[in-house]
Design a protein around this motif. Structure first.
Motif, PDB file in Angstrom:
ATOM      1  N   GLY A 233      27.454  41.102  49.957  1.00  0.00           N
ATOM      2  CA  GLY A 233      28.024  40.136  48.893  1.00  0.00           C
ATOM      3  C   GLY A 233      28.575  40.601  47.486  1.00  0.00           C
ATOM      4  O   GLY A 233      28.493  39.770  46.645  1.00  0.00           O
ATOM      5  N   VAL A 234      28.726  41.821  47.490  1.00  0.00           N
ATOM      6  CA  VAL A 234      29.356  42.250  46.004  1.00  0.00           C
ATOM      7  C   VAL A 234      30.755  41.731  46.204  1.00  0.00           C
ATOM      8  O   VAL A 234      31.538  42.052  47.021  1.00  0.00           O
ATOM      9  CB  VAL A 234      29.317  43.878  46.260  1.00  0.00           C
ATOM     10  N   ASP A 235      31.112  41.216  45.030  1.00  0.00           N
ATOM     11  CA  ASP A 235      32.444  41.012  44.627  1.00  0.00           C
ATOM     12  C   ASP A 235      33.409  41.994  44.738  1.00  0.00           C
ATOM     13  O   ASP A 235      33.137  42.998  43.837  1.00  0.00           O
ATOM     14  CB  ASP A 235      32.344  40.081  43.367  1.00  0.00           C
ATOM     15  N   PRO A 236      34.479  41.694  45.316  1.00  0.00           N
ATOM     16  CA  PRO A 236      35.414  43.078  45.166  1.00  0.00           C
ATOM     17  C   PRO A 236      36.020  43.172  43.886  1.00  0.00           C
ATOM     18  O   PRO A 236      36.638  44.428  43.943  1.00  0.00           O
ATOM     19  CB  PRO A 236      36.551  42.581  46.262  1.00  0.00           C
ATOM     20  N   VAL A 237      36.034  42.347  42.915  1.00  0.00           N
ATOM     21  CA  VAL A 237      36.681  42.797  41.721  1.00  0.00           C
ATOM     22  C   VAL A 237      35.905  43.875  40.935  1.00  0.00           C
ATOM     23  O   VAL A 237      36.803  44.744  40.545  1.00  0.00           O
ATOM     24  CB  VAL A 237      36.596  41.335  40.792  1.00  0.00           C
ATOM     25  N   PRO A 238      34.551  43.941  40.997  1.00  0.00           N
ATOM     26  CA  PRO A 238      34.351  45.465  40.113  1.00  0.00           C
ATOM     27  C   PRO A 238      34.454  46.559  41.010  1.00  0.00           C
ATOM     28  O   PRO A 238      34.484  47.638  40.466  1.00  0.00           O
ATOM     29  CB  PRO A 238      32.581  44.897  40.233  1.00  0.00           C
ATOM     30  N   LEU A 239      34.509  46.330  42.338  1.00  0.00           N
ATOM     31  CA  LEU A 239      35.087  47.438  43.111  1.00  0.00           C
ATOM     32  C   LEU A 239      36.230  48.194  42.606  1.00  0.00           C
ATOM     33  O   LEU A 239      36.531  49.128  42.421  1.00  0.00           O
ATOM     34  CB  LEU A 239      34.909  47.174  44.435  1.00  0.00           C
ATOM     35  N   ALA A 299      46.273  45.991  44.812  1.00  0.00           N
ATOM     36  CA  ALA A 299      45.005  45.462  45.445  1.00  0.00           C
ATOM     37  C   ALA A 299      44.303  44.568  44.559  1.00  0.00           C
ATOM     38  O   ALA A 299      43.904  43.426  44.667  1.00  0.00           O
ATOM     39  CB  ALA A 299      43.962  46.606  45.808  1.00  0.00           C
ATOM     40  N   ASP A 300      44.185  44.759  43.139  1.00  0.00           N
ATOM     41  CA  ASP A 300      43.683  43.904  42.016  1.00  0.00           C
ATOM     42  C   ASP A 300      44.265  42.724  41.892  1.00  0.00           C
ATOM     43  O   ASP A 300      43.605  41.643  42.033  1.00  0.00           O
ATOM     44  CB  ASP A 300      43.639  44.850  40.925  1.00  0.00           C
ATOM     45  N   ALA A 301      45.698  42.588  41.956  1.00  0.00           N
ATOM     46  CA  ALA A 301      46.507  41.500  41.963  1.00  0.00           C
ATOM     47  C   ALA A 301      46.054  40.636  43.266  1.00  0.00           C
ATOM     48  O   ALA A 301      45.807  39.401  42.987  1.00  0.00           O
ATOM     49  CB  ALA A 301      47.967  41.674  41.894  1.00  0.00           C
ATOM     50  N   ASP A 302      46.090  41.065  44.352  1.00  0.00           N
ATOM     51  CA  ASP A 302      45.608  40.539  45.654  1.00  0.00           C
ATOM     52  C   ASP A 302      44.296  39.726  45.519  1.00  0.00           C
ATOM     53  O   ASP A 302      44.059  38.646  45.960  1.00  0.00           O
ATOM     54  CB  ASP A 302      45.882  41.390  46.830  1.00  0.00           C
ATOM     55  N   ILE A 303      43.400  40.487  45.479  1.00  0.00           N
ATOM     56  CA  ILE A 303      42.002  40.063  44.957  1.00  0.00           C
ATOM     57  C   ILE A 303      41.868  38.925  44.246  1.00  0.00           C
ATOM     58  O   ILE A 303      40.873  38.140  44.410  1.00  0.00           O
ATOM     59  CB  ILE A 303      41.152  41.206  44.824  1.00  0.00           C
ATOM     60  N   LYS A 304      42.479  38.727  43.234  1.00  0.00           N
ATOM     61  CA  LYS A 304      42.476  38.059  42.200  1.00  0.00           C
ATOM     62  C   LYS A 304      43.221  36.660  42.337  1.00  0.00           C
ATOM     63  O   LYS A 304      43.588  35.959  41.366  1.00  0.00           O
ATOM     64  CB  LYS A 304      42.793  38.477  40.619  1.00  0.00           C
ATOM     65  N   GLY A 305      43.797  36.689  43.416  1.00  0.00           N
ATOM     66  CA  GLY A 305      44.388  35.438  43.962  1.00  0.00           C
ATOM     67  C   GLY A 305      45.932  35.528  44.353  1.00  0.00           C
ATOM     68  O   GLY A 305      46.647  34.604  44.836  1.00  0.00           O
ATOM     69  N   GLY A 306      46.426  36.769  44.326  1.00  0.00           N
ATOM     70  CA  GLY A 306      47.804  36.890  45.011  1.00  0.00           C
ATOM     71  C   GLY A 306      48.080  37.261  46.359  1.00  0.00           C
ATOM     72  O   GLY A 306      48.931  37.008  47.006  1.00  0.00           O
ATOM     73  N   ARG A 308      45.564  36.541  50.542  1.00  0.00           N
ATOM     74  CA  ARG A 308      44.629  35.444  51.034  1.00  0.00           C
ATOM     75  C   ARG A 308      43.534  36.251  51.630  1.00  0.00           C
ATOM     76  O   ARG A 308      42.367  35.534  52.295  1.00  0.00           O
ATOM     77  CB  ARG A 308      45.535  34.804  52.452  1.00  0.00           C
ATOM     78  N   ALA A 309      43.585  37.744  51.576  1.00  0.00           N
ATOM     79  CA  ALA A 309      42.396  38.423  52.372  1.00  0.00           C
ATOM     80  C   ALA A 309      41.926  39.604  51.246  1.00  0.00           C
ATOM     81  O   ALA A 309      42.340  40.645  51.356  1.00  0.00           O
ATOM     82  CB  ALA A 309      42.930  39.047  53.649  1.00  0.00           C
ATOM     83  N   PRO A 310      40.970  39.005  50.338  1.00  0.00           N
ATOM     84  CA  PRO A 310      40.800  39.946  49.262  1.00  0.00           C
ATOM     85  C   PRO A 310      39.981  41.255  49.940  1.00  0.00           C
ATOM     86  O   PRO A 310      39.994  42.286  49.365  1.00  0.00           O
ATOM     87  CB  PRO A 310      39.994  39.113  48.372  1.00  0.00           C
ATOM     88  N   HIS A 311      39.043  40.846  50.857  1.00  0.00           N
ATOM     89  CA  HIS A 311      38.235  41.772  51.425  1.00  0.00           C
ATOM     90  C   HIS A 311      39.087  42.868  52.081  1.00  0.00           C
ATOM     91  O   HIS A 311      39.017  44.379  51.924  1.00  0.00           O
ATOM     92  CB  HIS A 311      37.233  41.600  52.449  1.00  0.00           C
ATOM     93  N   PHE A 312      39.991  42.589  52.678  1.00  0.00           N
ATOM     94  CA  PHE A 312      40.856  43.637  53.388  1.00  0.00           C
ATOM     95  C   PHE A 312      41.873  44.160  52.363  1.00  0.00           C
ATOM     96  O   PHE A 312      42.026  45.413  52.701  1.00  0.00           O
ATOM     97  CB  PHE A 312      42.108  42.668  54.418  1.00  0.00           C
ATOM     98  N   ALA A 313      42.180  43.665  51.349  1.00  0.00           N
ATOM     99  CA  ALA A 313      42.958  44.279  50.290  1.00  0.00           C
ATOM    100  C   ALA A 313      42.119  45.408  49.816  1.00  0.00           C
ATOM    101  O   ALA A 313      42.749  46.193  49.454  1.00  0.00           O
ATOM    102  CB  ALA A 313      43.387  43.234  49.440  1.00  0.00           C
ATOM    103  N   MET A 314      40.874  45.174  49.593  1.00  0.00           N
ATOM    104  CA  MET A 314      40.023  46.029  48.941  1.00  0.00           C
ATOM    105  C   MET A 314      39.914  47.274  49.901  1.00  0.00           C
ATOM    106  O   MET A 314      39.796  48.478  49.521  1.00  0.00           O
ATOM    107  CB  MET A 314      38.448  45.387  48.778  1.00  0.00           C
ATOM    108  N   GLU A 315      39.562  47.137  51.068  1.00  0.00           N
ATOM    109  CA  GLU A 315      39.417  48.088  51.947  1.00  0.00           C
ATOM    110  C   GLU A 315      40.578  48.964  52.198  1.00  0.00           C
ATOM    111  O   GLU A 315      40.401  50.140  52.144  1.00  0.00           O
ATOM    112  CB  GLU A 315      38.801  47.565  53.173  1.00  0.00           C
ATOM    113  N   ARG A 316      41.969  48.319  52.222  1.00  0.00           N
ATOM    114  CA  ARG A 316      43.296  49.146  52.255  1.00  0.00           C
ATOM    115  C   ARG A 316      43.271  49.776  51.119  1.00  0.00           C
ATOM    116  O   ARG A 316      43.605  51.100  51.670  1.00  0.00           O
ATOM    117  CB  ARG A 316      44.100  48.084  52.435  1.00  0.00           C
ATOM    118  N   ALA A 317      42.993  49.349  49.989  1.00  0.00           N
ATOM    119  CA  ALA A 317      43.256  50.018  48.738  1.00  0.00           C
ATOM    120  C   ALA A 317      42.422  51.529  48.863  1.00  0.00           C
ATOM    121  O   ALA A 317      42.652  52.652  48.331  1.00  0.00           O
ATOM    122  CB  ALA A 317      42.827  49.459  47.602  1.00  0.00           C
TER     123      ALA A 317
END
Length: 327
Positions: A233-239, A299-306, A308-317
Motif C-alpha cells: 500500500g505504499v504510494d509510488p510517489v515517495p518511491l 516515471a514521476d509524470a506517469d505516476i502523477k497522472g500522465g 494509466r498504470a502508475p505501479h507499472f511505471a514505478m517498477e519499470r523505472a
C-alpha cells in the motif's frame, strides 16, 4: 582555527576520573556520554556541581571544588567553556596550577578559538583530554550505531547499522534513541529483520531501501522491494521521489568533483551522504546518470497522472535504473 587535537589522545568512550579532565569537541551527545562515564566510574554518593563557563561568577570554581563541601568525593562539571567569560578564564588558569586531588573537575569545551589560552595550559599540564568530534561521515555514523549496541553488550552487524541509518537519518541523538528503543523491544540479537519490523513501516525507510538497491545495480533486490512496497500500500510517489533524490545527489557530488567544489560546504550535502554518493558513483558514468534521471522524471509524470498504470511505471523505472547501474 579550532583547538588542535592530537591523534594519540583517548576519545570520549575512554573517559575516566582525574583531578582535572578536558572533554573537547562539538558533539554534545558524546560529551554528555563522557561526563556520564566519569560519574559512573566515581561510584555512588558523588555530589555533582554544574557550572556554566559563559555565565560564571568569580570564585565559583574554587567554592565548588572545595572538599569541605562534600561528604563524598565531588564532581564539578563546567560546561560551555567555548563561551567562557573572563572571570572563568582567570579562575580556571589559577586552578590548573593547584587542582584538588580529592575532587574531579571536568571542563567541557565545544570547540572554537575562545579559551585557547586555557586549552593550551591544560594540554601543557598533560591534563587528560577526551575528544568528541562531530559524527557526520557515513562510516562514522555506522560505527556510532554499532558502538551503541556494543555498550549494552548486544553487538550488531554493520548491515544492521546501515539499515537503521537509512531509516532514521544522520542525527546521532535520534540514532541513539532508536538503538535504545530496539534494545528495549527486541529480545536477543537485533538483526535487519528487526530493524525493518520497527522502522521499515516508515515510507521514508521503504523508499530509500528501494533507491539504494537500484543505485548499486541490484536489479533483483530493487524489484523485490518495489513490489513488496507497492503491494503493502505504499504510494509510488515517495518511491520515485527517493530515487530521484538519490540520483540528484550522485549528480551533484560527481559534478562537484570536476568543478573542485566541496559538496558539504558549497552544496549543503551532509557528509555521510557525500561519502555514500562517492562510493555509489563507481556504478555510474555521466551519460548513464543523465539517462537515469530522465527515466525517473518520466516515471514521476506517469505516476502523477500522465499514465494509466502508475505501479507499472514505478517498477519499470526501478528496473531500468538498476540495469543502468549494473552496466
Amino acid at each position: 582555527m579550532p583547538p588542535r587535537t592530537r591523534a594519540a589522545e583517548p576519545t570520549w568512550h575512554r573517559a575516566k576520573p582525574a583531578p582535572l579532565v578536558l572533554v573537547s569537541g562539538p558533539e554534545s551527545l558524546l560529551a554528555d556520554r563522557a561526563v556520564e562515564q566519569i560519574h559512573h566510574a566515581m561510584g555512588s554518593g558523588v555530589a555533582i556541581t554544574a557550572l556554566d563557563a559563559g555565565a560564571y561568577s568569580r570564585g565559583a570554581l574554587i567554592a565548588a571544588a572545595s572538599p569541605s563541601l562534600f561528604d563524598e568525593p565531588g564532581l564539578v562539571v563546567v560546561r560551555n567553556a567555548e563561551a567562557m567569560n573572563d572571570e572563568f578564564l582567570a579562575d580556571s588558569l589559577a586552578y590548573v596550577q593547584t587542582p584538588d586531588p580529592d575532587v574531579v573537575v571536568v571542563i567541557v569545551h565545544g570547540g572554537g578559538v575562545r579559551g585557547k589560552r586555557l586549552l593550551d595550559t591544560l594540554r601543557k599540564a598533560s591534563v587528560p583530554e577526551y575528544t568528541c568530534p562531530a559524527v557526520k561521515k557515513d562510516a562514522e555514523l555506522v560505527d556510532f550505531v554499532r558502538a551503541e549496541f556494543e555498550r549494552a553488550r548486544r553487538p550488531v552487524q554493520a548491515a544492521v547499522a546501515r539499515r537503521l541509518l537509512d531509516a532514521v537519518g544522520g542525527d546521532i541523538a535520534e540514532l541513539a534513541a532508536a538503538c535504545q528503543q530496539l534494545m528495549n523491544d527486541v529480545e536477543g540479537t537485533v538483526d535487519e529483520e528487526a530493524v525493518g519490523r520497527y522502522y521499515g513501516t516508515r515510507v521514508n525507510a521503504t523508499a530509500f531501501a528501494v533507491a539504494d538497491a537500484a543505485i548499486v545495480g541490484d536489479v533483483r533486490q530493487a524489484i523485490a522491494l518495489t513490489r513488496h512496497a507497492l503491494s503493502s500500500g505504499v504510494d509510488p510517489v515517495p518511491l520515485t521521489a527517493a530515487l530521484a533524490a538519490k540520483l540528484r545527489t550522485l549528480a551533484k557530488v560527481g559534478a562537484a568533483r570536476g568543478r573542485r567544489l566541496d559538496p558539504t560546504k558549497d552544496l549543503g550535502i551532509p557528509p555521510w551522504q557525500v561519502d555514500r554518493a562517492r562510493r555509489d558513483l563507481r556504478h555510474w558514468t555521466a551519460e548513464t546518470l543523465g539517462e537515469a534521471i530522465e527515466l525517473v522524471a518520466e516515471a514521476d509524470a506517469d505516476i502523477k497522472g500522465g499514465g494509466r498504470a502508475p505501479h507499472f511505471a514505478m517498477e519499470r523505472a526501478v528496473r531500468r535504473v538498476a540495469q543502468l547501474a549494473a552496466g
